[in-house]
Design a protein around this motif. Sequence first.
Motif, PDB file in Angstrom:
ATOM      1  N   ARG A  90     -79.997 -16.306 -22.574  1.00 37.13           N
ATOM      2  CA  ARG A  90     -79.082 -16.636 -23.489  1.00 37.13           C
ATOM      3  C   ARG A  90     -77.713 -15.828 -23.168  1.00 37.13           C
ATOM      4  NH1 ARG A  90     -77.583 -14.285 -28.878  1.00 37.13           N
ATOM      5  NH2 ARG A  90     -76.656 -15.979 -30.058  1.00 37.13           N
ATOM      6  N   VAL A  91     -76.505 -16.483 -23.087  1.00 39.87           N
ATOM      7  CA  VAL A  91     -75.274 -15.801 -22.925  1.00 39.87           C
ATOM      8  C   VAL A  91     -74.447 -16.264 -24.099  1.00 39.87           C
ATOM      9  CG1 VAL A  91     -73.072 -15.799 -21.408  1.00 39.87           C
ATOM     10  CG2 VAL A  91     -75.314 -16.695 -20.476  1.00 39.87           C
ATOM     11  N   TYR A  92     -73.916 -15.073 -24.597  1.00 42.11           N
ATOM     12  CA  TYR A  92     -73.000 -15.165 -25.911  1.00 42.11           C
ATOM     13  C   TYR A  92     -71.860 -13.992 -25.950  1.00 42.11           C
ATOM     14  CZ  TYR A  92     -76.463 -11.121 -26.378  1.00 42.11           C
ATOM     15  OH  TYR A  92     -77.239 -10.014 -26.207  1.00 42.11           O
ATOM     16  N   ASP A  93     -71.020 -14.238 -26.951  1.00 49.10           N
ATOM     17  CA  ASP A  93     -69.917 -13.139 -26.867  1.00 49.10           C
ATOM     18  C   ASP A  93     -69.901 -12.316 -27.787  1.00 49.10           C
ATOM     19  OD1 ASP A  93     -69.413 -14.750 -29.229  1.00 49.10           O
ATOM     20  OD2 ASP A  93     -67.598 -15.724 -28.559  1.00 49.10           O
ATOM     21  N   ALA A  94     -68.849 -11.620 -28.153  1.00 48.02           N
ATOM     22  CA  ALA A  94     -68.978 -10.356 -28.970  1.00 48.02           C
ATOM     23  C   ALA A  94     -69.251 -10.779 -30.381  1.00 48.02           C
ATOM     24  CB  ALA A  94     -67.615  -9.524 -28.982  1.00 48.02           C
ATOM     25  N   ALA A  95     -68.735 -12.236 -30.851  1.00 42.24           N
ATOM     26  CA  ALA A  95     -69.243 -12.560 -32.178  1.00 42.24           C
ATOM     27  C   ALA A  95     -70.383 -13.168 -32.218  1.00 42.24           C
ATOM     28  CB  ALA A  95     -67.827 -13.626 -32.519  1.00 42.24           C
ATOM     29  N   ASP A  96     -71.306 -12.983 -31.380  1.00 46.55           N
ATOM     30  CA  ASP A  96     -72.610 -13.756 -31.334  1.00 46.55           C
ATOM     31  C   ASP A  96     -72.525 -14.999 -31.057  1.00 46.55           C
ATOM     32  OD1 ASP A  96     -75.477 -13.222 -30.943  1.00 46.55           O
ATOM     33  OD2 ASP A  96     -75.689 -13.629 -32.960  1.00 46.55           O
ATOM     34  N   ASP A 149     -65.794 -10.703 -24.435  1.00 46.12           N
ATOM     35  CA  ASP A 149     -66.747  -9.786 -24.087  1.00 46.12           C
ATOM     36  C   ASP A 149     -68.220 -10.512 -23.936  1.00 46.12           C
ATOM     37  OD1 ASP A 149     -68.127  -7.453 -23.273  1.00 46.12           O
ATOM     38  OD2 ASP A 149     -68.027  -6.694 -25.634  1.00 46.12           O
ATOM     39  N   PRO A 150     -68.282 -11.253 -22.855  1.00 44.31           N
ATOM     40  CA  PRO A 150     -69.794 -12.041 -22.866  1.00 44.31           C
ATOM     41  C   PRO A 150     -70.969 -11.121 -22.565  1.00 44.31           C
ATOM     42  CG  PRO A 150     -68.257 -12.551 -20.973  1.00 44.31           C
ATOM     43  CD  PRO A 150     -67.465 -11.673 -21.922  1.00 44.31           C
ATOM     44  N   MET A 151     -72.182 -11.293 -23.167  1.00 42.77           N
ATOM     45  CA  MET A 151     -73.278 -10.644 -22.679  1.00 42.77           C
ATOM     46  C   MET A 151     -74.569 -11.481 -22.502  1.00 42.77           C
ATOM     47  SD  MET A 151     -72.773  -7.828 -25.842  1.00 42.77           S
ATOM     48  CE  MET A 151     -72.049  -8.787 -27.043  1.00 42.77           C
ATOM     49  N   ILE A 152     -75.232 -11.044 -22.045  1.00 41.69           N
ATOM     50  CA  ILE A 152     -76.680 -11.792 -21.727  1.00 41.69           C
ATOM     51  C   ILE A 152     -77.939 -11.374 -22.226  1.00 41.69           C
ATOM     52  CG2 ILE A 152     -77.178 -10.525 -19.750  1.00 41.69           C
ATOM     53  CD1 ILE A 152     -77.583 -13.118 -18.089  1.00 41.69           C
ATOM     54  N   ASN A 153     -78.701 -11.887 -22.657  1.00 38.32           N
ATOM     55  CA  ASN A 153     -80.108 -11.781 -22.916  1.00 38.32           C
ATOM     56  C   ASN A 153     -81.073 -12.664 -22.220  1.00 38.32           C
ATOM     57  OD1 ASN A 153     -82.488 -11.077 -24.221  1.00 38.32           O
ATOM     58  ND2 ASN A 153     -81.933 -12.003 -25.969  1.00 38.32           N
ATOM     59  N   VAL A 154     -81.912 -11.815 -21.181  1.00 39.81           N
ATOM     60  CA  VAL A 154     -82.561 -12.574 -20.143  1.00 39.81           C
ATOM     61  C   VAL A 154     -84.204 -12.018 -19.964  1.00 39.81           C
ATOM     62  CG1 VAL A 154     -81.701 -11.321 -18.236  1.00 39.81           C
ATOM     63  CG2 VAL A 154     -82.883 -13.210 -17.827  1.00 39.81           C
ATOM     64  N   GLY A 155     -84.833 -12.855 -19.757  1.00 43.47           N
ATOM     65  CA  GLY A 155     -86.443 -12.243 -19.830  1.00 43.47           C
ATOM     66  C   GLY A 155     -86.985 -11.498 -18.323  1.00 43.47           C
ATOM     67  N   ARG A 156     -86.372 -12.197 -17.242  1.00 42.15           N
ATOM     68  CA  ARG A 156     -86.790 -11.641 -15.898  1.00 42.15           C
ATOM     69  C   ARG A 156     -85.352 -11.534 -15.449  1.00 42.15           C
ATOM     70  NH1 ARG A 156     -91.698 -12.231 -13.583  1.00 42.15           N
ATOM     71  NH2 ARG A 156     -90.693 -10.998 -11.935  1.00 42.15           N
TER      72      ARG A 156
END
Length: 294
Positions: free
Chosen positions: A183-189, A211-218
């Motif tokens: 999942r890729v998301y920005d500072a405002a979620d 300010d993009p951020m990432i949530n990844v399992g592997r």
Amino acid sequence: MTEAERGDNATLFPQPVGERLRAARERHGMSLAEIGARTRVPLRHLEAIEASNYGALPSPTYAVGFVRAYARAVGEDEVTLARDVRAEANDAPRVTPKYQPYEVADPTRVPSRGLVIAAAGVALAIVVLAVLWLGSSLFRGGDGTPAPAAPSVAVAVPAAQPTAAPKAAPQVTLTATDEVWLRVYDAADKTLYIGTMKAGERFDVPADANDPMINVGRPDKLRVTLNGSVLPPLGDGRRAIKDVRVSADALSARAGGQAAPAAASPAAAAPGTTPAAASSVPPAFAGESTAPVR
């Protein structure tokens, strides 16, 4: 003397042309001045014709022309009178008269309108040429040589500066090397991407994302590139990662050995959910990512 005798005498000894014209004029009750007004022949020449004084006329040719005009004015046969006056004028003694201006009797001998227009055009052309010559002489010196031209002044024109092409924004690309959820998301979620990517699929992180951020399992199954250059993996795959910045600045700092700034917790999670629930990893990938990789 009887009428027959007078007719025979007229045939043997014809009257001069001038007398015949005068007799016709008198029959019509016209004065010599009226004949002059009609024919435009000077009065002195009409008097010379009536007196058969052809030496006072400019030439026999003019005498014929004047007699023709006179005959037309009084209604006589101009052809016969012209023939007779030609013979009389040729036999008359010639004197050299002084030049005196006169008007042409025959209107056909007056210059035509076209000739007058042509003469006026020639005169106008001469005037134009004279004006041009006088105008050009103003630019010549007193000795006829051309006057020196005004010195030219060179003005330096600044060279046009090339316009710099706009610098392209850095591009972060995420490419799956195997099946992986992220999942890729920005500072405002705000979610920019969420789902399971198969091997070879890619996602370009928007360059204008906040300010993009990432949530990844592997994370070890995800190749990260910056403008086409491959960067080190975001993780070794032993555990899932989240809130990891994937902006161009953050990845450049990570590649340069600097510590990437810590990501703040999303500030706009959906109501009624916790941050962990908003960015949770699917159970299949979460179980796999939390177990140590052998």
